[in-house]
Design a protein around this motif. Structure first.
Motif, short mmCIF file in Angstrom:
data_model
loop_
_atom_site.label_atom_id
_atom_site.label_comp_id
_atom_site.label_asym_id
_atom_site.label_seq_id
_atom_site.Cartn_x
_atom_site.Cartn_y
_atom_site.Cartn_z
N HIS A 67 0.84 -1.20 0.00
CA HIS A 67 0.00 0.00 0.00
C HIS A 67 0.87 1.25 0.00
O HIS A 67 0.60 2.23 -0.70
N SER A 68 1.95 1.21 0.79
CA SER A 68 2.83 2.37 0.86
C SER A 68 3.46 2.67 -0.50
O SER A 68 3.63 3.83 -0.88
N LEU A 69 3.80 1.60 -1.25
CA LEU A 69 4.40 1.82 -2.57
C LEU A 69 3.44 2.58 -3.46
O LEU A 69 3.84 3.44 -4.26
N MET A 70 2.14 2.27 -3.33
CA MET A 70 1.17 2.88 -4.24
C MET A 70 0.67 4.21 -3.72
O MET A 70 0.54 5.17 -4.46
N ARG A 71 0.36 4.27 -2.43
CA ARG A 71 -0.30 5.45 -1.88
C ARG A 71 0.53 6.21 -0.86
O ARG A 71 0.06 7.22 -0.36
N GLY A 72 1.69 5.69 -0.52
CA GLY A 72 2.43 6.29 0.58
C GLY A 72 2.82 7.73 0.30
O GLY A 72 3.12 8.09 -0.83
N LYS A 73 2.84 8.56 1.35
CA LYS A 73 3.26 9.94 1.12
C LYS A 73 4.78 9.99 1.11
O LYS A 73 5.46 9.09 1.61
N LYS A 74 5.30 11.06 0.53
CA LYS A 74 6.75 11.14 0.34
C LYS A 74 7.48 11.15 1.68
O LYS A 74 7.05 11.82 2.62
N ALA A 75 8.55 10.40 1.75
CA ALA A 75 9.28 10.31 3.02
C ALA A 75 10.27 11.45 3.13
O ALA A 75 10.91 11.82 2.15
N PRO A 76 10.40 12.01 4.34
CA PRO A 76 11.47 12.99 4.57
C PRO A 76 12.82 12.26 4.61
O PRO A 76 12.87 11.04 4.66
N ASN A 77 13.90 13.05 4.58
CA ASN A 77 15.22 12.41 4.59
C ASN A 77 15.44 11.61 5.86
O ASN A 77 16.10 10.58 5.84
N ASN A 78 14.92 12.11 6.97
CA ASN A 78 15.20 11.45 8.25
C ASN A 78 13.92 11.40 9.08
O ASN A 78 13.73 12.19 10.00
N PRO A 79 13.03 10.48 8.80
CA PRO A 79 11.75 10.47 9.50
C PRO A 79 11.86 10.04 10.96
O PRO A 79 10.96 10.32 11.74
N TRP A 80 12.93 9.32 11.33
CA TRP A 80 12.97 8.75 12.69
C TRP A 80 13.90 9.49 13.63
O TRP A 80 13.97 9.17 14.81
N GLY A 81 14.66 10.42 13.08
CA GLY A 81 15.63 11.10 13.94
C GLY A 81 16.85 10.26 14.24
O GLY A 81 17.49 10.43 15.27
N ALA A 82 17.19 9.34 13.29
CA ALA A 82 18.39 8.52 13.49
C ALA A 82 19.62 9.32 13.11
O ALA A 82 19.54 10.27 12.34
N ALA A 83 20.76 8.91 13.64
CA ALA A 83 21.97 9.70 13.42
C ALA A 83 22.98 9.01 12.52
O ALA A 83 24.02 9.57 12.23
N THR A 84 22.68 7.78 12.08
CA THR A 84 23.63 7.10 11.19
C THR A 84 23.60 7.76 9.81
O THR A 84 22.65 8.45 9.46
N LEU A 85 24.64 7.51 9.01
CA LEU A 85 24.85 8.29 7.78
C LEU A 85 23.75 8.11 6.74
O LEU A 85 23.49 9.00 5.95
N GLU A 86 23.11 6.91 6.72
CA GLU A 86 22.12 6.73 5.66
C GLU A 86 20.95 7.70 5.82
O GLU A 86 20.22 7.96 4.86
N TRP A 87 20.76 8.25 7.02
CA TRP A 87 19.67 9.21 7.21
C TRP A 87 20.14 10.63 6.94
O TRP A 87 19.36 11.56 7.05
N GLN A 88 21.43 10.78 6.63
CA GLN A 88 21.94 12.11 6.33
C GLN A 88 22.08 12.30 4.83
O GLN A 88 22.85 13.13 4.36
N THR A 89 21.33 11.49 4.07
CA THR A 89 21.27 11.73 2.63
C THR A 89 19.81 11.74 2.24
O THR A 89 18.94 11.59 3.10
N THR A 90 19.55 11.94 0.95
CA THR A 90 18.15 12.07 0.55
C THR A 90 17.45 10.72 0.58
O THR A 90 18.07 9.68 0.58
N SER A 91 16.11 10.77 0.61
CA SER A 91 15.30 9.54 0.55
C SER A 91 14.53 9.55 -0.76
O SER A 91 13.69 10.42 -0.93
N PRO A 92 14.76 8.62 -1.66
CA PRO A 92 15.85 7.63 -1.67
C PRO A 92 17.18 8.30 -2.05
O PRO A 92 17.17 9.39 -2.62
#
Lengths: 565, 125, 400, 355
Positions: free
Chosen positions: A497-522
């Motif tokens: 459902h998220s693939l079809m209807r999901g709203k756009k994700a922010p770069n860091n939705p969870w407030g994690a500090a590892t590097l993958e959240w410091q780049t764009t999504s996707p």
């Protein structure tokens, strides 16, 4: 000790620049842009689809098995089919799903980004690893279609050398899958050693990467032994090698030594990455710096190495000598300690945190509950005298499902929900995600808890037929299996459902500090629009919620306000 | 594992990170290896060593292996970590052989010719 | 583009700072990124180190892969030393020694080749690789001779005498291995050698025709001015000529060592004589056996003939088996022998393919002091294959 | 100190009834206390840790739940080395105790006492055969109560495993070697005996019973007459083939059927073939013998000859070396191992061969 991994002066991140180039999903299109891709992210996605398909297949087998066990005696299928079903359930789940799942899918996607590099060290080998997985899967399916396989996933001789089913096709499939696993592991070790971003010192590596690294050590050291074991089994069957054949002076127990020299460490190939995911999830969703980073990191590597010393605990009643059984039992208890350390550290991480019950955290908490049971019940099996009546009963089945499924699968699901916005750029329905985790948790316990009691009461495993006094517990277990199936279907539906209807994700939705959240999504093709710098991956207090993007941003100012340690 | 640290010690001149082996060294190693092969074959054919034979021939083989690893495989110039992983792999091989062999020693007396005979005879019927 | 400002603070960082010293254009500027460095590496050295660690890890997997066989060997030998004592006499230790020498020489040329690559000596490297390839092929040729000789003597793996489930057939008529061995050992040595030579003559002829393929590749490559194809053809030519040379070497050594060769026959002869008596006495007992007509006790020779003809009775077969002093299950030695040497030969073939690939690239002058990794990696692999043989040789050929 | 602590923790006398949480079926062997005690001890350790971990987890989940996305961070440690060392080391002591208890009981399990009643076990796809010292063989395991019983097990085909839950014993049966298992039953009664090593299609049908016989037949004991017999009594009963249901044809004892079974279970098949082919080093094949019995022809002996008849066969079973045939070696005597009805059955079976 703490300061050097948390806030080093000057180690601040740059604000993520706006997206200027297309993300990895849109940089190119068409079949061949995926089939021949060298991008670790796309390979990770292909792995994800592959292992989920394998899991669905293994899951269907499991439901057939549970339905058959609803009543003693024949219920829906014949004994021959039952034997094939449990063998293929085991083989598919172990070789096609659990072993490649987290390293192949999630590891491939996030490890290079977590390390701040453009790709793994050997992208071609990475792709080859995926296609070897496909090749192995084809052999398994071929075995299924040409006479099936009824040896149990352990391929014990002399049954496996004398049965009329397609043992050679299946073992050759497992042989190929072994190389797939070796390639993945080798790639990760080299990547971690040589490809880290500037500033990414060994103790700034996220714990998930430590776990994958430890896993890779086992993959490289243990999997070749599986390879040679299976080749010898093939030779035994096709050429009459004689090493495992008592009629030729060989020894069937030797095969078990060979098999478990790989397959016990393989248990850690299955669970270590899951522990890595949980370290990330617990810290992120508690908004707390992980507690005892070094202890967790070292316990991963410790488990990987200790895992090689305990294979004989699968053989306490197999005809192994009592002296070796005693040695292996003693060594086995040493493995309990690093696992316990991790659990305590995760708990301590939650202490005084700000615990969000987002879907990934729900799965992480379920993991903690189930893995604790799974781990503790291992103590019964490690204790020699208690293992004798419990060996090869449903107690063992319940124990390893609590660890493998309650552990690895639940962590895998948690990981998928956690990294889903990063992988797809889409958010999912939080409510239904949470619902899925609760149903999975309840269904899981209903399925497998009765099996502990069954096993202790004396119900042997791999039984098509059973004595009627066990039926009530079997019925509970079967009902649980369907509940579990429902929960997993809901989880899948949430993702689709998220693939079809999901709203756009922010770069860091969870407030994690590892590097993958410091780049764009996707992320873009080469992962970053800027030159990333390694910093403390658990400095979560530096992350600030921004309602305008419904996500978190790094605020260097907060670093100065770091809570006292 | 920073690269620059490890390489500083060796001084690799204008060849970048390459460690070039001198030809005389390679040739010497080769002739020593050839000599050892001749020795081990000759000993096997002409000297009855009895139970020491295993130790002697495996000893010679290990010396040969050591020479190949040290010089042909450039191990003397290798990074400590790379040497360590090879060493550790051998430790795991030793574990594998050691535990399995020890177990076999413990129970091999339970395997008797009688069992084989019985099975053979019953299958002959 | 953001420029990374503060590298010196991160002395223990993963990426070497070499490439960044004069890096004015940040992460994605590939201005100083030579073609031979893959896109995701920053410097040639990082690429080399990654490859080097990778190949060492691969060698670790190879060591553990073969370790399984060594464990199997050790266990089986511990429990059944008599099989090894008996069966190893059928391996020609001089051929083994020659093959060891050939492989050691190929290791030398490989190491020399690495040196040439490091120094950027194109033709030196090409020559070294060519020699290595040739030696590898000679090794395989000698092995071909050994396999053919053993095939003719029916010194085969256990399954060739009893049924193996997936083969669905009974090889050699399901006869116990000892009979087949005995019959073959007893048969005329000259005939046996003749059969070996015939087999090898056939194999040589086959290779001769296969030779056309690399020749064609060379010619086509030459006409079309396609250098890689031409060098591949040369590689193939070297390999095939090497194999043929190896087979010839095997034959020559075998003839040279004829006294040693016939030793096998003698051993079997002596044993055959020694057991003629028990066979006789056992035979005279079977009065109620099927062939009541045949009251005369048969001697061992007659039984052999009948065995060969396939019309000996089951009773006779068992008596014959009992009469032998050949250790039971001796053919497991050959199971282990074929499995270990076969897997090793498979690695040799893999190495030959890799060396041919290097040869083509060396002719194209792709290697130099900053990019010699592939030569080094294949070299390490090649030395490991050599190392395994260094252990296989005494374990299989030498230890009594 | 450590020893005292160990004894204290290993003393199951101190465990109150309510604390006995083991889920095993009621124990019926001397291994019971060791197994159940260790199980119980581990159970309580597990319950303690489970409640600790999950209790804290739920407590933290509730108390530290997130209220706003930007909760003010509370200060808390990122590590605490003494604490971490504490929870690494302290559980290790518990593990040592577990190992020690498991070890002690296991050594006992794997060391059969000298005075054992020996029963041979042959496992094959998919049935069990138990052979008693007097030559009786059954498909169910029967043992005397309060006696050390040792099982010497071998497999004819693949791996099997003998498991009696109430006896707390399990051991794989491995082709190509003997494996051993011993136990001492405490109470009469019958219990399940399972095969627990996967062995193919009928693996789950390889279930049989382990019957423990009382020392004295008890008038108020088990209603089932068979279960109420004492062991020697049962042995006599079991060896009386004429009462065996398996050997009945239309409700009557069928000696040929019994003979065919005895041919296999008594081991005749190892040396005597049913065709006219001689088994290597074996005895005379039975088809010619059958023919001789029918025609009454003379059989050549090493010294002289004898008429082939029932008496000759009977003597050959009980005292095989009294009349030795030309060309054959020794045969072990079956004196005391075969009873008259069995010998008769064998003779009937031999006679039935020559159609």
């Amino acid at each position: 000790m703490a300061t050097d991994i948390s806030t080093t002066p000057g180690s601040h991140t740059q604000p993520v620049p706006p997206q200027t180039e297309p993300d990895y999903l849109h940089v190119s299109s068409g079949f061949s842009s995926w089939a021949f891709t060298l991008d670790h992210k796309r390979i990770g996605i292909m792995y994800l689809i592959g292992v989920m398909a394998a899991f669905a297949l293994g899951g269907v087998f499991a439901l057939i098995l549970r339905t058959e066990l609803l009543t003693p005696g024949p219920t829906i299928i014949s004994a021959d089919w039952y034997n094939q079903m449990f063998t293929l359930h085991g083989a598919v789940m172990v070789f096609l799903f659990i072993i490649p799942s987290i390293p192949g899918a999630l590891g491939n996607f996030v490890v290079p980004i977590m390390l701040g590099t453009k790709d793994v060290a050997f992208p071609q080998m990475n792709l080859a690893s995926f296609y070897l997985w496909v090749g192995g899967a084809i052999f398994f399916v071929a075995a299924l279609l040409t006479g099936g396989l009824d040896t149990g996933w352990t391929f014990y001789t002399p049954y496996s050398t004398t049965t009329s089913t397609s043992v050679i096709a299946a073992t050759f499939g497992a042989f190929i899958l072994g190389f797939s696993s070796i390639f993945t592991g080798l790639n990760f070790i080299v990547t971690v050693h040589t490809m880290r971003a500037p500033g990414m010192s060994w103790f700034r590596i996220p714990l998930f990467v430590w776990a994958i690294y430890a896993t890779a050590i086992i993959q490289v050291l243990a999997t070749p032994v599986l390879g040679i074991t299976l080749l010898m089994l093939i030779a035994e069957r096709a050429l009459g090698l004689g090493i495992f054949d008592p009629k030729m002076g060989g020894d069937p127990v030797l095969f078990q030594h060979f098999f478990w020299f790989y397959s016990h460490p393989a248990v850690y190939i299955m669970i270590l990455p899951a522990m890595g995911i949980i370290s990330e999830l617990i810290s992120t969703y508690s908004r707390r710096h992980i507690f005892g980073y070094r202890f967790i990191a070292f316990s991963s590597v410790g488990l990987a190495l200790l895992g090689f010393l305990v294979w004989g605990h699968h053989m306490f009643t197999s005809g192994q000598s009592p002296a070796m059984s005693v040695i292996f039992s003693a060594l086995t208890f040493s493995v309990a300690i690093p696992s316990a350390v991790k659990v305590f550290n995760w708990l301590a991480t939650m202490y005084r945190g700000s615990i969000s019950l987002a879907t990934p955290m729900c799965y992480a908490l379920a993991f903690l509950f189930l893995f604790t049971i799974g781990g503790l019940t291992g103590l019964f099996l490690g204790t020699l005298v208690v293992d004798v009546p419990l060996h090869d009963t449903y107690f063992v089945v319940a124990h390893f499902h609590y660890v493998m499924m309650g552990g690895t699968l639940i962590a895998f699901l948690g990981g998928i929900f956690h990294w889903w916005p990063k992988m797809t750029g889409k958010m999912y329905n939080e409510f239904w995600g949470q619902v899925s985790s609760v149903i999975v948790f309840l269904g899981f316990n209903l399925t497998f808890f009765p099996q502990f009691i069954l096993g202790t009461r004396g119900m042997p495993r791999r039984y098509y037929n059973y004595v009627p006094e066990f039926q009530s517990l079997h019925v509970m277990s079967t009902v649980g299996a369907y509940v579990l199936g429902l929960g997993l279907t809901i989880a899948l539906a949430v993702l689709i459902h998220s693939l079809m209807r999901g709203k756009k994700a922010p770069n860091n939705p969870w407030g994690a500090a590892t590097l993958e959240w410091q780049t764009t999504s996707p992320p873009p093709l080469y992962n970053f629009n800027y030159e990333p710098v390694g910093r403390d991956p658990y400095a979560l207090h530096e992350m600030e919620y921004d309602a305008s993007i419904d996500g978190y941003k790094h605020n260097p100012e907060l670093a100065k306000l770091a809570p006292a340690h | 594992m920073a690269h620059s640290h490890h390489d500083e010690g060796h001084g690799h001149g204008h060849h970048g990170f390459a460690h070039v082996m001198p030809v005389p060294l390679l040739l010497t190693v080769f002739f020593v290896l050839l000599g050892l092969t001749w020795v081990t074959t000759w000993v096997s054919a002409n000297v009855p060593l009895g139970s020491y034979e295993l130790i002697v021939s495996m000893g010679i083989a290990s010396v040969k292996a050591g020479l190949v690893m040290a010089f042909f495989m450039h191990m003397i110039h290798e990074k400590p970590f790379n040497i360590a992983i090879v060493f550790f792999s051998l430790v795991f091989v030793a574990l594998f052989v050691g535990f399995t062999l020890h177990d076999k020693f413990e129970y091999k007396d339970q395997e008797t010719e009688a069992v084989y005979d019985q099975i053979r005879l019953e299958q002959a019927k | 583009m953001t420029t990374v400002t503060d590298h010196s603070h991160h002395g223990d960082a993963g990426k070497p700072s070499v490439g960044h010293e004069h890096d004015a254009h940040g992460g994605h500027g590939h201005g100083d990124h030579p073609d031979f460095v893959a896109h995701h590496f920053d410097t040639p050295e990082q690429q080399f180190d990654a490859g080097k660690l990778g190949i060492w890890l691969f060698l670790v997997t190879e060591i553990l892969f073969f370790s399984g066989l060594f464990v199997a060997y050790t266990i089986y030998r511990t429990v059944h030393p008599e099989i090894f004592e008996y069966a190893h006499q059928f391996l020609n230790k001089y051929l083994g020694a020659i093959n060891t020498g050939v492989l050691l020489f190929s290791s030398l040329t490989m190491a020399w080749g690495v040196r040439c690559a490091q120094l950027g000596k194109r033709w030196g490297l090409v020559n070294c690789l060519g020699l290595t390839l040739f030696c590898a092929a000679v090794f395989l040729g000698v092995k071909t001779f050994e396999y053919a000789e053993k095939y003719e003597k029916r010194l085969l793996w256990s399954g060739s005498f009893v049924s193996a489930p997936d083969l669905g057939k009974e090889a050699w008529g399901g006869k116990p291995a000892a009979h087949v061995l005995h019959v073959n050992m007893e048969s005329d040595h000259a005939t046996l050698n003749k059969r070996v030579e015939d087999d090898l003559g056939y194999i040589m002829k086959l290779w001769f025709w296969v030779l056309m393929l690399p020749l064609a590749m060379m010619l086509v490559g030459h006409w079309m001015n396609y250098r890689s194809l031409r060098s591949t053809g040369i590689g193939g030519l070297i390999a095939i000529i090497g194999i043929m040379a190896g087979i010839q070497t095997g034959l020559i050594i075998h003839h040279q060592l004829e006294p040693h060769g016939s030793e096998h026959g003698e051993v079997a002869h002596v044993e055959g004589d020694a057991h003629a008596d028990p066979a006789k006495s056992g035979e005279s007992d079977s009065e109620l056996a099927t062939d009541k007509a045949d009251h005369e006790p048969k001697d061992a020779k007659t039984v052999e003939k009948e065995l060969v003809a396939g019309n000996a009775t089951e009773t006779e077969i068992h008596q014959f088996d009992r009469a032998e002093q050949i250790p039971r299950n001796w053919s497991v030695f050959f199971s282990i022998y074929y499995f270990m040497t076969g897997l090793h030969a498979f690695h040799i073939i893999g190495g030959m393919i890799a060396i041919t690939w290097l040869l083509v690239r060396a002719v194209n002058n792709e290697f130099h002091s900053l990019y010699f990794g592939p030569v080094d990696y294949v070299g390490l692999y090649w030395h490991l294959v050599d190392l395994i043989w260094i252990y296989l040789f005494p374990l299989l050929y030498l230890i009594h | 100190m450590t020893t005292t602590l160990l004894t204290l923790l290993a003393n199951d006398e101190l465990v109150p009834k309510w604390a006995n949480w083991n889920m095993f079926p009621e124990s019926n062997s001397t291994f019971g206390p060791a197994v159940d005690g260790a199980f119980n001890f581990i159970m309580w350790v597990c319950i303690f840790f489970f409640v600790l971990v999950c209790g804290l987890m739920v407590y933290f989940m509730v108390v530290y739940r997130r209220r706003t996305p930007n909760d003010k961070m509370m200060s808390s440690p990122t590590h605490n080395t003494p604490l971490e060392i504490f929870w690494t080391v302290v559980p290790s002591f518990l593990l040592v105790i577990m190992f020690a208890r498991g070890f002690a009981g296991f050594v006992d399990m794997r060391t059969p006492p000298a005075d054992c009643y020996d029963i041979k076990v042959i496992a094959k796809k998919w049935s069990w055969t138990f052979q008693y010292p007097d030559g009786t063989s059954t498909n169910e395991l029967h043992v005397p109560v309060d006696t050390n019983v040792r099982l010497t097990m071998r497999s004819d085909d693949v791996l099997h495993s003998l498991y009696i839950p109430t006896m707390r014993v399990k051991m794989d049966v491995v082709p190509g070697r003997y494996t051993y298992l011993w136990f001492k039953a405490l109470k009469p009664g019958q219990q399940h005996l399972f095969c627990t090593e996967y062995c193919g299609r009928e693996h789950s049908m390889m279930i049989t019973k382990c019957v423990v016989h009382p020392t004295q037949p008890d008038p108020n004991g088990n209603e089932d007459a068979l279960l109420n017999m004492d062991f020697p009594q049962w042995l006599v009963y079991a060896s009386d083939i004429t009462r065996n249901k398996n050997f009945m044809t239309d409700g009557k004892f069928d000696p040929v059927k019994a003979g065919a079974e005895l041919y296999k279970t008594k081991g005749c098949s190892a040396c005597h073939s049913l065709t006219d082919q001689r088994i290597a080093n074996g005895g005379p094949p039975w088809l010619p013998l059958s023919h001789a019995l029918k025609t009454g022809e003379e059989i050549q002996l090493q010294d002289g000859s004898v008429k082939a008849d029932d008496n000759y066969v009977r003597e050959s079973i009980l005292a095989p070396n009294a009349k030795r045939r030309t060309g054959y070696g020794n045969m072990p005597s079956y004196q005391g191992q075969m009873k008259d009805p069995e010998i008769d059955a064998i003779i009937a079976f031999i006679k039935s061969l020559d159609k």
